[in-house]
Design an enzyme around this catalytic site. Structure first.
Site, PDB file in Angstrom:
ATOM      1  N   VAL A 101       0.837  -1.191   0.000  1.00  0.00           N
ATOM      2  CA  VAL A 101       0.000   0.000   0.000  1.00  0.00           C
ATOM      3  C   VAL A 101       0.878   1.250   0.000  1.00  0.00           C
ATOM      4  O   VAL A 101       1.862   1.323   0.740  1.00  0.00           O
ATOM      5  CB  VAL A 101      -0.937  -0.006   1.234  1.00  0.00           C
ATOM      6  CG1 VAL A 101      -1.555   1.354   1.479  1.00  0.00           C
ATOM      7  CG2 VAL A 101      -2.022  -1.046   1.047  1.00  0.00           C
ATOM      8  N   CYS A 114      -4.189  -9.683   4.075  1.00  0.00           N
ATOM      9  CA  CYS A 114      -4.065  -8.452   4.867  1.00  0.00           C
ATOM     10  C   CYS A 114      -4.728  -8.629   6.240  1.00  0.00           C
ATOM     11  O   CYS A 114      -5.923  -8.920   6.335  1.00  0.00           O
ATOM     12  CB  CYS A 114      -4.693  -7.264   4.129  1.00  0.00           C
ATOM     13  SG  CYS A 114      -4.485  -5.738   5.069  1.00  0.00           S
TER      14      CYS A 114
HETATM   15  C1  FNR Z   1       2.567  -4.769   2.711  1.00  0.00           C
HETATM   16  N1  FNR Z   1       1.995  -5.982   2.376  1.00  0.00           N
HETATM   17  C2  FNR Z   1       0.892  -6.024   1.556  1.00  0.00           C
HETATM   18  N2  FNR Z   1       0.404  -7.221   1.124  1.00  0.00           N
HETATM   19  C3  FNR Z   1      -0.619  -7.270   0.254  1.00  0.00           C
HETATM   20  O1  FNR Z   1      -1.029  -8.358  -0.151  1.00  0.00           O
HETATM   21  N3  FNR Z   1      -1.187  -6.110  -0.210  1.00  0.00           N
HETATM   22  C4  FNR Z   1      -0.761  -4.875   0.203  1.00  0.00           C
HETATM   23  O2  FNR Z   1      -1.286  -3.842  -0.251  1.00  0.00           O
HETATM   24  C5  FNR Z   1       0.293  -4.824   1.137  1.00  0.00           C
HETATM   25  N4  FNR Z   1       0.759  -3.616   1.616  1.00  0.00           N
HETATM   26  C6  FNR Z   1       1.931  -3.566   2.322  1.00  0.00           C
HETATM   27  C7  FNR Z   1       2.517  -2.320   2.627  1.00  0.00           C
HETATM   28  C8  FNR Z   1       3.736  -2.269   3.257  1.00  0.00           C
HETATM   29  C9  FNR Z   1       4.362  -0.936   3.542  1.00  0.00           C
HETATM   30  C10 FNR Z   1       4.385  -3.473   3.626  1.00  0.00           C
HETATM   31  C11 FNR Z   1       5.733  -3.435   4.320  1.00  0.00           C
HETATM   32  C12 FNR Z   1       3.802  -4.693   3.374  1.00  0.00           C
HETATM   33  C13 FNR Z   1       2.666  -7.257   2.731  1.00  0.00           C
HETATM   34  C14 FNR Z   1       3.773  -7.564   1.732  1.00  0.00           C
HETATM   35  O3  FNR Z   1       3.298  -7.693   0.414  1.00  0.00           O
HETATM   36  C15 FNR Z   1       4.491  -8.856   2.102  1.00  0.00           C
HETATM   37  O4  FNR Z   1       3.585  -9.900   2.123  1.00  0.00           O
HETATM   38  C16 FNR Z   1       5.191  -8.779   3.455  1.00  0.00           C
HETATM   39  O5  FNR Z   1       5.844  -7.561   3.665  1.00  0.00           O
HETATM   40  C17 FNR Z   1       6.227  -9.911   3.585  1.00  0.00           C
HETATM   41  O6  FNR Z   1       7.154  -9.860   2.524  1.00  0.00           O
HETATM   42  P1  FNR Z   1       8.653  -9.274   2.706  1.00  0.00           P
HETATM   43  O7  FNR Z   1       8.501  -7.869   3.210  1.00  0.00           O
HETATM   44  O8  FNR Z   1       9.322 -10.122   3.759  1.00  0.00           O
HETATM   45  O9  FNR Z   1       9.303  -9.382   1.394  1.00  0.00           O
END
Ligand code: FNR
Length: 460
Positions: free
Chosen positions: A20, A117
């Site tokens: 997001v 989420c």
């Molecule tokens: C997210 N994540 C997330 N997941 C998703 O499915 N839709 C979204 O809009 C978001 N938004 C979001 C914003 C921010 C700032 C973060 C840090 C994370 C979760 C993300 O896609 C992911 O699943 C997790 O962060 C774990 O992966 P990493 O960070 O270990 O690579």
């Protein structure tokens, strides 16, 4: 009718994960530039997309989905990412999801449903991780999309504590005909500091026939070669990276990480080229510089409010000015020029509504109230106006403010000495709208110099 995108494969892909506010167009293009194979949008909520209209933006060369209530861009995309962008949808309703899919299917390479989420907003709305415990709803949404549109459908889930329960759910989801499934190896209750369950992702990927995209490894991904290790541990040939890319998008570069300043400059170039909002640009850069916000440069950056000011911190203000002049000459319209739908409709149907603040006797300028321009409260336009009246023997005149509220936006007229002043810019709250009107008044009374306002970005 535009042609559908070329079918894409989810095999052997390194992907920018949905985030997001982070995964707007400039960050997606930067990720592709550095080597990502596919990029996800931030989660976009179904009803937001359904209240937007699709507009071709000839000046920027983009397709914009513009919220008709407040003029914000819900989704901006361009040909550079056409075959590589996956739109992630937040939804709890198969029919709404299908309507969105039909709306966007010619502009994106795939659609993903967010089933991971854990935020209250999503759970309360039956979206995101709420779908993990509503299997019927989750499969209904996927089935409807798989049958209803001709682009690949995927979903992104979190795991349960129990492996078999997770595999059972994945099998049900896979049976709908989705093209791939992204698995974040944490449960709904776990946070980034918890270990990612790579072993569980491995077991899932060994038990299904479609590509499983491993996610959740950012803590261990500090350089490009760490991606291979994450693939190995999860037994997945596709991975999705979120935080490591948010902090330094050059993680996608085979040749290795670049210094943050280089990444910011490249990011800013895309932000300027695609007229990204200053607030979104600032948010993304804040997440790159992180603890450096405390440095002298970081402090200057934090005070920046306009895209030009942000660019200036990295010596790119000249680039901004050249590009924005070019855009203005071509007639670029953006939020600054926005009039709420109810009012623009009123132009043709009932102009009395509009007349209230755009009558012939209202002096108009397009002034944006930028809070950071005023170091103390005594500098604020409304306070300055009162002070000026007092100092010029007009203490008996009390400025009167009238504010109109249309579709979440505000517009004020200030009446001083029987003369009316208003900014044509629709602010997001009443206080700002009043300050904007006072600014126009001060400018017309000659208290504030018009050239100065132009220079500091308040007058557009
Ligand atoms: C997210 N994540 C997330 N997941 C998703 O499915 N839709 C979204 O809009 C978001 N938004 C979001 C914003 C921010 C700032 C973060 C840090 C994370 C979760 C993300 O896609 C992911 O699943 C997790 O962060 C774990 O992966 P990493 O960070 O270990 O690579």
């Amino acid at each position: 009718m535009a042609e559908l995108n070329k079918p894409i494969s989810y095999e052997n892909k390194i992907i920018l994960a949905p985030m997001v506010r982070v995964c707007t167009l400039p960050m997606r293009l930067l990720a592709l530039h550095y080597g990502a194979d596919l990029v996800y949008t931030e989660e976009l909520i179904d009803f937001k997309l359904l209240q937007s209209t699709r507009q071709i933006n000839d000046v920027l060369g983009t397709i914009d989905y513009v919220d008709q209530t407040d003029g914000t861009i819900i989704f901006r995309t361009c040909s550079e990412e056409k075959n590589r962008v996956i739109l992630q949808l937040g939804t709890c309703d198969p029919d709404r999801a299908l309507k969105v899919a039909q709306l966007v299917q010619h502009d994106v390479a795939g659609i993903d449903i967010n089933m991971g989420c854990p935020k209250k907003f999503s759970l309360d709305g039956g979206m995101g991780a709420a779908l993990l415990s509503n299997e019927q709803k989750a499969t209904n949404i996927l089935t409807k999309l798989v049958e209803g549109v001709n682009i690949p459908i995927t979903c992104k889930i979190r795991v349960f504590d129990n492996l078999q329960k997770t595999i059972d759910l994945v099998n049900k989801l896979v049976s709908t005909g989705i093209s791939a499934i992204a698995v974040h190896g944490r449960t709904i209750h776990e946070r980034p500091q918890h270990n990612n369950r790579n072993e569980m992702i491995k077991s899932i990927s060994q038990s299904v026939s479609i590509p499983v995209i491993a996610n959740g490894g950012s803590r261990e991904i500090e350089k490009y070669s760490d991606i291979a290790q994450f693939k190995k541990e999860t037994h997945c040939n596709s991975v999705m990276i979120a935080r490591a890319a948010e902090w330094n998008c050059s993680i996608f570069r085979k040749e290795g990480l670049l210094p943050k300043d280089d990444v910011i400059k490249s990011y800013l170039k895309y932000a300027v080229d695609y007229d990204n909002s200053a607030s979104n640009t600032k948010y993304c850069i804040q997440n790159i510089i992180r603890e450096l916000q405390e440095s002298p440069l970081g402090k200057i950056f934090l005070r920046a409010e306009t895209l030009e000011e942000i660019c200036k911190v990295w010596d790119m203000d000249e680039y901004y000015r050249v590009q924005s002049k070019k855009f203005q000459a071509k007639g670029l319209q953006n939020r600054i020029h926005f009039t709420p739908a109810s009012i623009s409709g009123a132009k043709t149907h009932n102009s009395s509504c509009k007349r209230k603040y755009e009558d012939d006797d209202v002096t108009l300028m397009r002034c944006v109230f930028l809070r950071g321009r005023y170091l103390s409260d005594t500098d604020l336009p409304k306070t300055r106006l009162l002070k000026w009246l007092r100092e010029n023997g007009k203490s008996d005149i009390v400025p009167r403010y009238y504010t109109w509220y249309e579709n979440k936006l505000f517009r004020s007229v200030v009446v001083v000495d029987d003369k009316k002043y208003s900014s044509t810019y629709w602010e997001k709250n009443k206080k700002r709208a009043e300050q904007g009107a006072a600014l126009v008044c001060l400018c017309k009374l000659g208290v504030i110099n018009e050239g100065h306002l132009k220079e500091n970005g308040s007058l557009r």
